[in-house]
Design an enzyme around this catalytic site. Structure first.
Site, mmCIF file in Angstrom:
data_model
loop_
_atom_site.group_PDB
_atom_site.id
_atom_site.type_symbol
_atom_site.label_atom_id
_atom_site.label_comp_id
_atom_site.label_asym_id
_atom_site.label_seq_id
_atom_site.Cartn_x
_atom_site.Cartn_y
_atom_site.Cartn_z
ATOM 1 N N CYS A 113 0.882 -1.169 0.000
ATOM 2 C CA CYS A 113 0.000 0.000 0.000
ATOM 3 C C CYS A 113 0.915 1.212 0.000
ATOM 4 C CB CYS A 113 -0.904 -0.005 1.231
ATOM 5 S SG CYS A 113 -1.853 1.519 1.385
ATOM 6 N N CYS A 116 -0.586 4.353 2.245
ATOM 7 C CA CYS A 116 -0.649 4.307 3.709
ATOM 8 C C CYS A 116 -0.238 2.930 4.179
ATOM 9 C CB CYS A 116 -2.023 4.730 4.227
ATOM 10 S SG CYS A 116 -3.427 3.992 3.361
ATOM 11 N N SER A 117 -1.166 2.135 4.733
ATOM 12 C CA SER A 117 -0.774 0.818 5.231
ATOM 13 C C SER A 117 -1.939 -0.156 5.141
ATOM 14 C CB SER A 117 -0.269 0.917 6.661
ATOM 15 O OG SER A 117 -1.292 1.484 7.473
ATOM 16 N N CYS A 118 -2.756 -0.070 4.080
ATOM 17 C CA CYS A 118 -3.903 -0.968 3.914
ATOM 18 C C CYS A 118 -3.427 -2.415 3.942
ATOM 19 C CB CYS A 118 -4.616 -0.687 2.593
ATOM 20 S SG CYS A 118 -5.248 0.991 2.482
#
Lengths: 208, 88
Positions: A113, A116-118
């Protein structure tokens, strides 16, 4: 004592948090206390939600992979609609949607991702710190094979790498290729071979 | 023949889910999802129109040009319809 800031194992202690709360920490506390004061939620409900989040581990994803390896009709349902197929196993992804991508002899999939940090937390738990690092997020789309090599993953020549940037409403799980020599194993034994990283695409399953 | 699309090059400020490194790049629609509400408005609590969400597949050669690590490897990303234009 020259080294009294080090633990007996030689590592530095984490400093005490003597600094004032940050803006966002204050906001979180204020919002939480207001929601409790107004009766919208309770401290016990918040705690039980935290416990539910902490209880999610890569074992959930491993059960999905092992079933895909052993149950052809489940595999077909998973590839067609992974949200629905995994919900049927008790793993609800909530408002997000899940896509399963399958590794084969020709294709190796990797998830990142960049924005962000999906991460498919309901199947894999909390993401590892490196998954959220700028280095992993920027390098995986730019030089995925170098990143794979650093994770110790050597792909056979002729393999195509497909990187999936989780930019919006989808979450992804890699269904790694079933290791050779596992014909006699049942789903529980197979699930023990499925590592977290093999479901992100930065690793391969264990050999039996 | 898969449908070819190009990502818009516009650079608005705010909560945008279209990665900057893919703007102006051309790929093919891998599958269509959604529709989902426009995150650029949803993020600010505004009424959000729903758009189809396309999974677009780019070659590494398209994204990184001569600098591509392996030109035929691919990069898939989810791009909202209002960021895409059709390419003949």
């Amino acid at each position: 004592m020259p080294h009294d800031h080090l633990s007996p194992s030689g590592h530095p202690y984490r400093p005490d948090q003597d600094h004032p709360l940050t803006y966002w920490q204050q906001m979180e506390i204020a919002l939480r206390e207001l929601l409790i004061e107004k009766g919208v939620t309770t401290a016990a409900e918040i705690q039980s939600q935290i416990e539910a989040m902490d209880a999610r581990t890569p074992a959930n994803g491993a059960a999905v992979v092992a079933r895909a390896w052993t149950d052809p009709s489940f595999r077909e349902a998973l590839m067609a609609d992974a949200s629905e197929a995994t919900r049927g196993m008790g793993f609800d992804i909530g408002p997000m949607r899940l896509i399963a991508v399958e590794n084969t002899a020709e294709v190796h999939n990797m998830i990142v991702c960049t924005l962000c940090s999906c991460y498919p937390r309901n199947l894999l738990g909390l993401p590892p710190d490196w998954y959220k690092s700028r280095a992993y997020r920027s390098r995986t789309v730019r030089e995925p094979r170098k990143v794979l090599a650093e994770f110790g993953v050597e792909l056979p020549p002729g393999t195509t790498v497909r990187v999936h940037d989780s930019t919006a409403d989808m979450r992804y799980i890699v269904i790694p290729a079933r290791p050779a020599g596992t014909e006699g194993l049942d789903a529980a034994a197979l699930a023990a071979l499925v590592t977290r990283d093999s479901m992100i695409g930065t690793g391969l399953p264990r050999q039996p | 023949m898969a449908e070819r699309v190009r990502v818009s090059t516009r650079m608005p400020i705010g909560h945008v889910r279209t990665p900057a490194y893919l703007r102006g790049k051309t790929g093919v629609i891998e599958r269509t999802l959604g529709p989902f509400p426009d995150p650029e408005r949803l993020a600010y609590g505004q009424e959000a129109q729903k758009f189809p969400l396309r999974r677009v597949r780019f070659t590494m050669a398209e994204v990184w040009g001569d600098q591509a690590e392996t030109p035929d490897d691919t990069l898939d990303a989810e791009i909202y319809e209002h960021w895409l234009e059709r390419v003949e």
